[in-house]
Design a protein around this motif. Sequence first.
Motif, PDB file in Angstrom:
ATOM      1  N   LYS A  64       0.843  -1.202   0.000  1.00  0.00           N
ATOM      2  CA  LYS A  64       0.000   0.000   0.000  1.00  0.00           C
ATOM      3  C   LYS A  64       0.879   1.254   0.000  1.00  0.00           C
ATOM      4  O   LYS A  64       0.576   2.224  -0.695  1.00  0.00           O
ATOM      5  CB  LYS A  64      -0.940  -0.001   1.213  1.00  0.00           C
ATOM      6  CG  LYS A  64      -2.005  -1.071   1.111  1.00  0.00           C
ATOM      7  CD  LYS A  64      -3.072  -1.050   2.174  1.00  0.00           C
ATOM      8  CE  LYS A  64      -2.736  -0.612   3.532  1.00  0.00           C
ATOM      9  NZ  LYS A  64      -3.839  -0.712   4.497  1.00  0.00           N
ATOM     10  N   TYR A  67       2.385   1.484  -3.619  1.00  0.00           N
ATOM     11  CA  TYR A  67       1.498   1.644  -4.768  1.00  0.00           C
ATOM     12  C   TYR A  67       0.356   2.636  -4.575  1.00  0.00           C
ATOM     13  O   TYR A  67      -0.294   3.009  -5.538  1.00  0.00           O
ATOM     14  CB  TYR A  67       0.938   0.275  -5.193  1.00  0.00           C
ATOM     15  CG  TYR A  67       2.021  -0.589  -5.778  1.00  0.00           C
ATOM     16  CD1 TYR A  67       2.357  -0.483  -7.118  1.00  0.00           C
ATOM     17  CD2 TYR A  67       2.742  -1.471  -4.980  1.00  0.00           C
ATOM     18  CE1 TYR A  67       3.376  -1.253  -7.668  1.00  0.00           C
ATOM     19  CE2 TYR A  67       3.753  -2.249  -5.511  1.00  0.00           C
ATOM     20  CZ  TYR A  67       4.068  -2.134  -6.847  1.00  0.00           C
ATOM     21  OH  TYR A  67       5.085  -2.894  -7.379  1.00  0.00           O
ATOM     22  N   GLN A  68       0.099   3.074  -3.340  1.00  0.00           N
ATOM     23  CA  GLN A  68      -1.011   3.995  -3.162  1.00  0.00           C
ATOM     24  C   GLN A  68      -0.660   5.255  -2.379  1.00  0.00           C
ATOM     25  O   GLN A  68      -1.322   6.268  -2.519  1.00  0.00           O
ATOM     26  CB  GLN A  68      -2.184   3.299  -2.457  1.00  0.00           C
ATOM     27  CG  GLN A  68      -3.447   4.136  -2.520  1.00  0.00           C
ATOM     28  CD  GLN A  68      -4.610   3.519  -1.804  1.00  0.00           C
ATOM     29  OE1 GLN A  68      -4.463   2.980  -0.717  1.00  0.00           O
ATOM     30  NE2 GLN A  68      -5.784   3.602  -2.408  1.00  0.00           N
ATOM     31  N   SER A  71      -0.388   8.661  -4.399  1.00  0.00           N
ATOM     32  CA  SER A  71      -1.635   9.184  -4.985  1.00  0.00           C
ATOM     33  C   SER A  71      -2.551   9.744  -3.897  1.00  0.00           C
ATOM     34  O   SER A  71      -3.213  10.757  -4.115  1.00  0.00           O
ATOM     35  CB  SER A  71      -2.356   8.103  -5.797  1.00  0.00           C
ATOM     36  OG  SER A  71      -2.816   7.074  -4.962  1.00  0.00           O
ATOM     37  N   CYS A 121      -1.052  -9.423  -1.136  1.00  0.00           N
ATOM     38  CA  CYS A 121      -1.524  -8.737  -2.349  1.00  0.00           C
ATOM     39  C   CYS A 121      -3.042  -8.651  -2.354  1.00  0.00           C
ATOM     40  O   CYS A 121      -3.613  -7.598  -2.670  1.00  0.00           O
ATOM     41  CB  CYS A 121      -1.053  -9.479  -3.604  1.00  0.00           C
ATOM     42  SG  CYS A 121       0.710  -9.389  -3.905  1.00  0.00           S
ATOM     43  N   SER A 125      -5.071  -5.208  -2.214  1.00  0.00           N
ATOM     44  CA  SER A 125      -6.018  -4.926  -3.293  1.00  0.00           C
ATOM     45  C   SER A 125      -7.390  -4.580  -2.725  1.00  0.00           C
ATOM     46  O   SER A 125      -8.025  -3.600  -3.144  1.00  0.00           O
ATOM     47  CB  SER A 125      -6.120  -6.141  -4.223  1.00  0.00           C
ATOM     48  OG  SER A 125      -7.125  -5.943  -5.189  1.00  0.00           O
ATOM     49  N   THR A 128      -7.254  -1.127  -0.875  1.00  0.00           N
ATOM     50  CA  THR A 128      -6.974   0.056  -1.691  1.00  0.00           C
ATOM     51  C   THR A 128      -7.916   0.206  -2.876  1.00  0.00           C
ATOM     52  O   THR A 128      -8.035   1.296  -3.432  1.00  0.00           O
ATOM     53  CB  THR A 128      -5.536   0.011  -2.257  1.00  0.00           C
ATOM     54  OG1 THR A 128      -5.423  -1.124  -3.129  1.00  0.00           O
ATOM     55  CG2 THR A 128      -4.500  -0.042  -1.161  1.00  0.00           C
ATOM     56  N   LEU A 130      -7.193  -1.174  -5.602  1.00  0.00           N
ATOM     57  CA  LEU A 130      -6.323  -1.366  -6.757  1.00  0.00           C
ATOM     58  C   LEU A 130      -6.471  -2.796  -7.272  1.00  0.00           C
ATOM     59  O   LEU A 130      -6.640  -3.729  -6.483  1.00  0.00           O
ATOM     60  CB  LEU A 130      -4.859  -1.122  -6.376  1.00  0.00           C
ATOM     61  CG  LEU A 130      -4.490   0.297  -5.953  1.00  0.00           C
ATOM     62  CD1 LEU A 130      -3.072   0.342  -5.377  1.00  0.00           C
ATOM     63  CD2 LEU A 130      -4.619   1.254  -7.133  1.00  0.00           C
ATOM     64  N   PRO A 131      -6.412  -2.989  -8.598  1.00  0.00           N
ATOM     65  CA  PRO A 131      -6.518  -4.350  -9.128  1.00  0.00           C
ATOM     66  C   PRO A 131      -5.312  -5.204  -8.710  1.00  0.00           C
ATOM     67  O   PRO A 131      -4.204  -4.682  -8.506  1.00  0.00           O
ATOM     68  CB  PRO A 131      -6.560  -4.163 -10.641  1.00  0.00           C
ATOM     69  CG  PRO A 131      -6.170  -2.755 -10.904  1.00  0.00           C
ATOM     70  CD  PRO A 131      -6.283  -1.978  -9.633  1.00  0.00           C
ATOM     71  N   ASP A 133      -3.456  -7.117 -10.380  1.00  0.00           N
ATOM     72  CA  ASP A 133      -2.300  -7.085 -11.288  1.00  0.00           C
ATOM     73  C   ASP A 133      -1.449  -5.829 -11.127  1.00  0.00           C
ATOM     74  O   ASP A 133      -0.433  -5.664 -11.788  1.00  0.00           O
ATOM     75  CB  ASP A 133      -2.722  -7.308 -12.740  1.00  0.00           C
ATOM     76  CG  ASP A 133      -3.648  -6.219 -13.273  1.00  0.00           C
ATOM     77  OD1 ASP A 133      -3.900  -5.206 -12.564  1.00  0.00           O
ATOM     78  OD2 ASP A 133      -4.132  -6.377 -14.403  1.00  0.00           O
ATOM     79  N   THR A 134      -1.842  -4.942 -10.204  1.00  0.00           N
ATOM     80  CA  THR A 134      -1.010  -3.786  -9.854  1.00  0.00           C
ATOM     81  C   THR A 134       0.273  -4.254  -9.183  1.00  0.00           C
ATOM     82  O   THR A 134       1.328  -3.644  -9.347  1.00  0.00           O
ATOM     83  CB  THR A 134      -1.767  -2.854  -8.874  1.00  0.00           C
ATOM     84  OG1 THR A 134      -2.974  -2.430  -9.485  1.00  0.00           O
ATOM     85  CG2 THR A 134      -0.928  -1.661  -8.464  1.00  0.00           C
ATOM     86  N   PHE A 135       0.166  -5.345  -8.438  1.00  0.00           N
ATOM     87  CA  PHE A 135       1.268  -5.824  -7.608  1.00  0.00           C
ATOM     88  C   PHE A 135       2.062  -6.899  -8.335  1.00  0.00           C
ATOM     89  O   PHE A 135       1.495  -7.712  -9.066  1.00  0.00           O
ATOM     90  CB  PHE A 135       0.731  -6.359  -6.282  1.00  0.00           C
ATOM     91  CG  PHE A 135      -0.220  -5.402  -5.607  1.00  0.00           C
ATOM     92  CD1 PHE A 135       0.232  -4.183  -5.113  1.00  0.00           C
ATOM     93  CD2 PHE A 135      -1.560  -5.696  -5.502  1.00  0.00           C
ATOM     94  CE1 PHE A 135      -0.640  -3.287  -4.508  1.00  0.00           C
ATOM     95  CE2 PHE A 135      -2.448  -4.807  -4.897  1.00  0.00           C
ATOM     96  CZ  PHE A 135      -1.990  -3.598  -4.409  1.00  0.00           C
TER      97      PHE A 135
END
Length: 154
Positions: A64, A67-68, A71, A121, A125, A128, A130-131, A133-135
Amino acid sequence: MTDLTQLYRQDYSEWARRNRELLRAGRFAELDIEHLLEELSDMGKSERDELESRLLILLAHLLKWQYQYRSLADRWREFDGRSWRVTIVEQRKRLAVRLRKSPGLKSVLDDAIATAYPDACDLASKETGLPMDTFPPACPYRKEQIMDDDYYPD
């Protein structure tokens, strides 16, 4: 059924005390071997489960963060990731304590990371949005990074 086997079902603490006394006295033939083996096996499994559970939470928060975090920080000035940082710090500390108390777990750390990562993951996901496949498909962090108090992924 032996007295110890029956005692195991009725009074675990007394069962453990009696087996300790028998071990100290070298009276191995009188031990409740079947339940002792079961308890030893469960202890190891329980420690491994705790290791994987803590890794799952830590890895999810590292994902997290990576990838987040940016943003959210860009959108909300007041978001500073403090709660994520607290969780990362706490899980690292608890992992370090567990590894110090049970040094044998160090030998399964790589495997535990690989086992916990897919669930981390999934958790990241779900938390967050988030999909998946982001990870990355495999854990992108080395165990040294995972345990490093100063490491936060970019």
